[in-house]
Design an enzyme around this catalytic site. Structure first.
Site, PDB file in Angstrom:
ATOM      1  N   SER A 123      19.801   7.193  67.514  1.00  0.00           N
ATOM      2  CA  SER A 123      19.796   8.580  67.980  1.00  0.00           C
ATOM      3  C   SER A 123      20.708   9.432  67.103  1.00  0.00           C
ATOM      4  O   SER A 123      20.429   9.610  65.930  1.00  0.00           O
ATOM      5  CB  SER A 123      20.186   8.638  69.456  1.00  0.00           C
ATOM      6  OG  SER A 123      19.952   9.908  70.006  1.00  0.00           O
ATOM      7  N   SER A 124      21.825   9.918  67.611  1.00  0.00           N
ATOM      8  CA  SER A 124      22.742  10.673  66.767  1.00  0.00           C
ATOM      9  C   SER A 124      23.165   9.851  65.554  1.00  0.00           C
ATOM     10  O   SER A 124      23.310  10.369  64.448  1.00  0.00           O
ATOM     11  CB  SER A 124      23.974  11.087  67.581  1.00  0.00           C
ATOM     12  OG  SER A 124      24.925  11.732  66.774  1.00  0.00           O
TER      13      SER A 124
END
Length: 420
Positions: free
Chosen positions: A150-151
């Site tokens: 994700s991030s």
């Protein structure tokens, strides 16, 4: 310390050296260690490092990055990278983001500083961590890799774009293309042009230009890229996988049409674009990657391991012949690798040990790292696939100090090969 204590410590050190195990101060295979004062840190990040006791003198380095709201220790606990490090002897860096972005702490992939090489913020902090591990633990500068969820997947693409001379490959799980976010206000998925409304759509040329502009004038090799996304991901839309593919294939000057497609495991649909970019569509998966087995597939792609990946050869299905021609203080070694199995080997790394005093100075049809001791030769773009009953020829030139014996033993993707 008493004389008896000194003698005991000397004995322990000697036994460790005989066993061939290298110990680095400050970390063990059983613990995650926080490092402070690791260097320039404009992102004010925290750093944890996992260093297995048993590792080569120049271990590979994997930077493993968490998702929003997570932390380095959390990603260490929830992913498989540290257990694989114990098996394969590489160092794992777990950065912890400190920038609040509406979802807890996330890696900065939105600011102007984070989009420019040497601009500051989190990317500079992460490079400082890599430099620290190279200096403290002898990390191999030719085997530095980035991965994240994700991030952390977004930051993986960021690091590959900004520092292609530092990272050799990356595996981005549920990420977005580099330079997808306009600014901090554009980051939250619900209102973001990048991740909102099904995801941002640009041309391959536009995406590729963003990478090229991140490090103007760079003409060196680009890191290979592995991309993962679940088809049911609605937080970071699945459509952004195609945008990532378009970005990196354009950077490499490749077509957006895959050179091959397959399903290495049930639900894992893989598309390959030469040997530079590969993308996994995980059927039915939401915002939940990496899941079991995916870290091993990433390490296979990096070339750190030859086991645990989708297409390892089976025992007894490879053969190697090596021939040396020597003179004065130099030699060449020609190596023929044969697939004696019934299925194609798609992507390979051949590990072997050079006799003492031999140092590789150049090679052909493969990349070689390191240049002495335990060496791994990794396939070139034109010979990545070895069909059944087919062979590839590679080789190298080396200097020697008297021992001109061929390298041995040989393991292909982690499987011992017959020789002769």
């Amino acid at each position: 310390m008493t004389a008896r204590g000194t003698t005991l410590m000397t004995l322990v050190s000697t036994l460790i050296a005989i066993a061939g195990v290298v110990l680095a101060p400050g970390a063990s295979a059983a613990s995650l260690v926080e490092v402070t004062g690791f260097g320039d840190n404009p992102g004010r990040m925290r750093m944890h490092v996992y260093v297995p006791d048993a590792r080569p003198a120049e271990p590979a380095i994997v930077v493993a990055m968490h998702g929003c709201g997570g932390s380095g220790p959390g990603f260490h606990s929830s992913s498989e990278f540290s257990s694989l490090a114990d098996r394969h002897g590489f160092v794992v860096i777990y950065p912890s983001a400190q920038q609040e972005a509406g979802f807890g702490k996330c890696f900065d992939t939105w600011s102007d500083a984070a989009k420019r090489r040497g601009g500051g913020s989190d990317p500079v902090s992460i490079v400082s961590m890599v430099t620290y591990v190279q200096q403290r633990y002898g990390g191999d500068p030719d085997r530095v890799f980035a991965t994240g969820s994700s991030s952390g997947g977004m930051m993986t693409n960021e690091m590959l774009a900004l520092y292609p001379d530092v990272f050799k490959a990356g595996a981005a799980f549920m990420g977005v293309p580099f330079h997808c976010f306009a600014n901090a206000a554009d980051f939250p998925p619900g209102s973001s042009r990048c991740t909102g409304g099904g995801g941002l759509n640009r041309t391959p040329q536009q995406w590729g230009d963003a990478v090229r502009q991140a490090y103007p004038g760079y003409t060196g090799p680009r890191p290979r890229v592995q991309l993962w996304h679940g088809t049911a991901d609605t937080l970071v839309p699945y459509s952004l996988l195609q945008e990532e593919i378009e970005q990196w294939t354009n950077v490499f000057g490749l077509s957006q049409t895959p050179t091959s497609t397959d399903t290495p495991r049930p639900g894992w649909n893989r598309s390959r674009y030469s040997d530079k970019v590969e993308a996994y569509s995980i059927q039915g998966a939401g915002h939940s990657l990496p899941s079991a087995g995916m870290a091993a597939a990433a390490l296979e792609f990096f070339g750190i391991t030859g086991t645990g990946g989708p297409n390892p050869p089976q025992p007894g299905t490879c053969g190697v012949k090596a021939a040396v021609t020597a003179w004065n203080n130099g030699l060449t070694e020609s190596i023929t690798i044969t697939n004696t199995g019934t299925t194609a080997i798609d992507g390979w790394s051949l590990a072997f040990t050079l006799p003492g005093g031999q140092t590789i100075t150049s090679g052909w049809n493969a990349t070689y790292s390191p240049s002495a001791g335990q060496v791994t030769a990794r396939n070139a773009g034109h010979n990545a696939t070895i069909a059944p009953n087919r062979s590839v020829d590679i080789g190298f030139q080396a200097t020697h100090t008297g021992d001109t014996a061929p390298a041995a033993p040989f393991t292909l993707n982690g499987v011992t090969c017959s020789t002769g």
